[in-house]
Design a protein around this motif. Structure first.
Motif, PDB file in Angstrom:
ATOM      1  N   GLN A 153       0.912  -1.080  -0.501  1.00 22.71           N
ATOM      2  CA  GLN A 153      -0.362  -0.357  -0.292  1.00 22.71           C
ATOM      3  C   GLN A 153       0.704   1.689  -0.215  1.00 22.71           C
ATOM      4  O   GLN A 153       0.434   1.964   1.411  1.00 22.71           O
ATOM      5  CB  GLN A 153      -0.968   0.083   1.222  1.00 22.71           C
ATOM      6  N   PRO A 154       1.188   1.122  -1.205  1.00 23.62           N
ATOM      7  CA  PRO A 154       3.205   2.566  -1.273  1.00 23.62           C
ATOM      8  C   PRO A 154       2.227   4.377  -1.362  1.00 23.62           C
ATOM      9  O   PRO A 154       2.699   5.075  -1.126  1.00 23.62           O
ATOM     10  CB  PRO A 154       3.228   1.978  -2.081  1.00 23.62           C
ATOM     11  N   LEU A 155       0.310   3.673  -1.330  1.00 24.55           N
ATOM     12  CA  LEU A 155      -0.314   5.221  -1.456  1.00 24.55           C
ATOM     13  C   LEU A 155      -1.751   4.978  -0.933  1.00 24.55           C
ATOM     14  O   LEU A 155      -1.974   4.176  -0.409  1.00 24.55           O
ATOM     15  CB  LEU A 155      -1.273   5.277  -3.082  1.00 24.55           C
ATOM     16  N   THR A 156      -2.234   6.278  -0.076  1.00 22.40           N
ATOM     17  CA  THR A 156      -2.986   6.329   0.608  1.00 22.40           C
ATOM     18  C   THR A 156      -3.860   7.563   0.162  1.00 22.40           C
ATOM     19  O   THR A 156      -3.431   8.318  -0.119  1.00 22.40           O
ATOM     20  CB  THR A 156      -2.367   7.193   2.307  1.00 22.40           C
ATOM     21  N   GLU A 157      -5.281   7.101   1.010  1.00 15.74           N
ATOM     22  CA  GLU A 157      -6.247   8.687   0.760  1.00 15.74           C
ATOM     23  C   GLU A 157      -6.280   9.178   1.573  1.00 15.74           C
ATOM     24  O   GLU A 157      -6.314   8.988   3.256  1.00 15.74           O
ATOM     25  CB  GLU A 157      -7.587   7.786   0.432  1.00 15.74           C
ATOM     26  N   TRP A 158      -6.642  10.517   1.277  1.00 16.82           N
ATOM     27  CA  TRP A 158      -7.006  11.514   2.110  1.00 16.82           C
ATOM     28  C   TRP A 158      -7.932  13.063   1.490  1.00 16.82           C
ATOM     29  O   TRP A 158      -7.074  13.663   1.023  1.00 16.82           O
ATOM     30  CB  TRP A 158      -5.395  12.168   2.722  1.00 16.82           C
ATOM     31  N   ASN A 159      -8.492  13.270   2.223  1.00 18.14           N
ATOM     32  CA  ASN A 159      -9.429  14.442   1.862  1.00 18.14           C
ATOM     33  C   ASN A 159      -9.911  14.152   0.765  1.00 18.14           C
ATOM     34  O   ASN A 159      -9.843  15.040  -0.246  1.00 18.14           O
ATOM     35  CB  ASN A 159      -8.690  15.348   1.769  1.00 18.14           C
ATOM     36  N   GLY A 160      -9.750  13.396  -0.002  1.00 15.52           N
ATOM     37  CA  GLY A 160     -10.104  12.744  -1.394  1.00 15.52           C
ATOM     38  C   GLY A 160      -9.463  12.825  -2.457  1.00 15.52           C
ATOM     39  O   GLY A 160      -9.380  12.203  -3.500  1.00 15.52           O
ATOM     40  N   ASP A 161      -8.133  12.943  -1.590  1.00 14.44           N
ATOM     41  CA  ASP A 161      -6.841  12.839  -3.171  1.00 14.44           C
ATOM     42  C   ASP A 161      -6.262  11.728  -2.861  1.00 14.44           C
ATOM     43  O   ASP A 161      -5.955  10.751  -1.075  1.00 14.44           O
ATOM     44  CB  ASP A 161      -6.211  13.483  -2.720  1.00 14.44           C
ATOM     45  N   THR A 162      -5.194  10.617  -3.578  1.00 15.41           N
ATOM     46  CA  THR A 162      -4.587   9.819  -3.251  1.00 15.41           C
ATOM     47  C   THR A 162      -3.433  10.356  -3.661  1.00 15.41           C
ATOM     48  O   THR A 162      -3.002  10.729  -4.704  1.00 15.41           O
ATOM     49  CB  THR A 162      -4.618   8.709  -4.907  1.00 15.41           C
ATOM     50  N   LEU A 163      -3.093  10.295  -2.100  1.00 12.60           N
ATOM     51  CA  LEU A 163      -1.052  10.615  -1.717  1.00 12.60           C
ATOM     52  C   LEU A 163      -0.337   9.762  -2.195  1.00 12.60           C
ATOM     53  O   LEU A 163      -0.597   8.225  -1.548  1.00 12.60           O
ATOM     54  CB  LEU A 163      -1.593  11.513  -0.589  1.00 12.60           C
ATOM     55  N   LEU A 164       0.896   9.969  -1.992  1.00 10.54           N
ATOM     56  CA  LEU A 164       2.008   8.759  -1.926  1.00 10.54           C
ATOM     57  C   LEU A 164       2.157   9.177  -0.174  1.00 10.54           C
ATOM     58  O   LEU A 164       2.269   9.475   0.038  1.00 10.54           O
ATOM     59  CB  LEU A 164       3.455   9.721  -2.562  1.00 10.54           C
ATOM     60  N   ASP A 165       2.038   7.283  -0.414  1.00 10.11           N
ATOM     61  CA  ASP A 165       2.500   6.970   2.152  1.00 10.11           C
ATOM     62  C   ASP A 165       3.990   7.479   1.789  1.00 10.11           C
ATOM     63  O   ASP A 165       4.714   6.746   2.390  1.00 10.11           O
ATOM     64  CB  ASP A 165       1.691   5.960   2.046  1.00 10.11           C
TER      65      ASP A 165
END
Length: 364
Positions: A153-165
Motif C-alpha cells: 500500500q504505497p499510496l494512501t487516501e486523504w481528503n478525497g486525494d490519492t497521495l504517496l504514503d
C-alpha cells in the motif's frame, strides 16, 4: 538524475547513454540483457515544483516532477530507447525498481508516462524488488527505518486525494533539509561524511536546532491532532531519531538483514542492493550479497576539507546460465569529469553559507 542545475547530483546522462550502448556491443551483443535501475534512478524526492517541495504528493505532483527530470535528461531517454531497440541483438529489458528517492514510481500514471517517454518495448515496473533467475534485487531502503513503507500500500487516501504514503524520513527531508538545499547541497556529496561535522561544527548546530524544533513542535502538533497523513510515529522511528540526535551520524548503518536473507534460505544465490552508496560484498557458502555503490557524483575530501577528486562509480554485473547465477561482481569505473560549477574547492567555503541560516533560527 535530478531536474538540472547545480542541485542535480547526476548531470551525466550522455555518459550513461554511452555506457548502456556498450552492452549492445560484443561480447554482450548475443546475450539477453536485463538492465535493472535499482531505485533512486530519479531524484524526485529533491525535485521542487514552483520553488517548493510539496509534502502531499498527488499523481499530478508526481507527473510534474518526472517531467522536470526527463526534460533535464533527454540523453537518458534516447540512450535507453537505443539500448532496448538496437538491431540484431539478443532480447533487452529494463526494470525500474522503486527506491526512496523515486517512490513516485508507485503511481501507475507515472509508470505510463515514463514508459511512453522511452517509447520502446521491454520496460517493466516490478515494484520494490525484482527476481531474475536465482538473483534477488532491491534498492535496500526497505531495511532502513527512515524509509520503510508498506510495499502493498504505497499510496494512501486523504481528503478525497490519492497521495504517496511517504515514510517519516522522507517527510523530514522535505520539511527541514530541502529548504536549505540551495546553500548546503555540496555537503551531501562528500565523503567521509563525519569529517564534515568535525570541520564545520556550525553544520551540526544548524541541523540539530532545525530538527529539534521540527520534531518537538510542528511534527508533534500535527501528529497528535491527526491533521496530516504524512505525520506518523513508531517505535523504530523514535529509536532512529534518538540515535541521530545522540551520534549525529548522517549515514544509515548497514543492517545484517540481507546477510541473513542469503544465509537462511535457498531460493536466492545472489542478492543485490544499493541505497547506502558504499560498495560491499558478503558471502555465505555459495551465496552472496553485493551492495553497489552509486553512479551520482560523490567526492573525496582530505583532512583539511579540500576536495581532492571523485569517487569511482560502482555497479553490479551478474551472469546467469539457465536461470542460475554463475558469476557476479562489482564493476568499478571512472565517470566523466565533474562540472566545475557543481562543487567548491574546499568544504570550508560553505561555512559562510551556514552562518546566515543559523542567525535566523531559534536556539535549540
Amino acid at each position: 538524475m535530478g531536474a538540472g542545475g547545480v542541485l542535480d547530483d547526476f548531470p551525466h546522462s550522455p555518459w550513461l547513454a554511452e555506457l548502456l550502448a556498450s552492452y549492445d556491443a560484443p561480447p554482450y551483443r548475443d546475450l539477453p540483457v536485463d538492465l535493472v535501475f535499482n531505485g533512486d534512478t530519479f531524484d524526485l524526492l529533491k525535485t521542487s515544483l514552483d520553488d517548493a517541495y510539496p509534502r502531499h504528493v498527488t499523481e499530478g505532483v508526481a507527473l510534474a516532477k518526472l517531467r522536470r527530470v526527463l526534460d533535464a535528461h533527454p540523453a537518458f531517454v534516447t540512450g535507453l530507447r537505443a539500448f532496448l531497440t538496437a538491431p540484431d541483438v539478443a532480447p533487452r529489458r529494463a526494470h525500474f525498481v522503486i527506491g526512496n528517492h523515486d517512490a513516485e514510481l508507485a503511481f501507475p500514471a507515472v509508470q505510463r508516462a515514463l514508459s511512453g517517454a522511452i517509447d520502446a518495448p521491454g520496460v517493466w515496473f516490478p515494484g520494490f524488488s525484482v527476481d531474475i533467475g536465482d538473483v534477488h534485487i532491491e534498492h535496500g531502503s526497505q531495511d532502513d527505518p527512515m524509509f520503510q513503507v508498506d510495499e502493498h500500500q504505497p499510496l494512501t487516501e486523504w481528503n478525497g486525494d490519492t497521495l504517496l504514503d511517504l515514510p517519516w524520513g522522507a517527510v523530514a527531508i522535505l520539511d527541514v533539509m530541502l529548504p536549505m538545499q540551495q546553500q548546503l547541497y555540496a555537503l551531501d556529496r562528500v565523503k567521509p561524511r563525519p569529517r564534515v561535522m568535525e570541520l564545520i561544527p556550525e553544520v551540526k548546530d544548524l541541523l540539530g536546532s532545525a530538527f529539534w524544533r521540527y520534531y518537538t513542535r510542528e511534527y508533534l502538533v500535527d501528529l497528535f491532532n491527526r491533521s496530516d497523513p504524512t505525520r506518523k510515529a513508531s517505535w523504530s522511528m523514535l529509536k532512529e531519531v534518538l540515535y541521530r540526535f545522540t551520534t549525529f551520524d548522517p549515514d544509515t548503518s548497514v543492517s545484517a538483514h540481507y546477510q541473513r536473507l542469503v544465509r537462511d534460505q535457498e531460493r536466492y544465490r545472489v542478492v543485490v542492493i544499493g541505497h547506502h552508496h558504499s560498495p560491499s560484498w558478503w558471502s555465505w557458502a555459495d551465496r552472496k550479497v553485493l551492495q553497489a555503490g552509486c553512479l551520482r557524483d560523490e567526492y573525496v575530501m582530505d583532512r583539511q576539507g579540500t576536495i581532492t577528486g571523485l569517487l569511482p562509480k560502482v555497479y553490479v554485473e551478474v551472469f546467469l546460465a539457465k536461470g542460475r547465477a554463475v558469476r557476479s561482481e562489482l564493476v568499478e569505473i571512472d565517470g566523466p569529469p565533474p562540472l566545475p560549477t557543481h562543487m567548491p574547492r574546499s568544504i570550508l567555503e560553505l561555512r559562510d553559507r551556514v552562518a546566515p541560516l543559523l542567525a535566523v533560527g531559534e536556539a535549540p
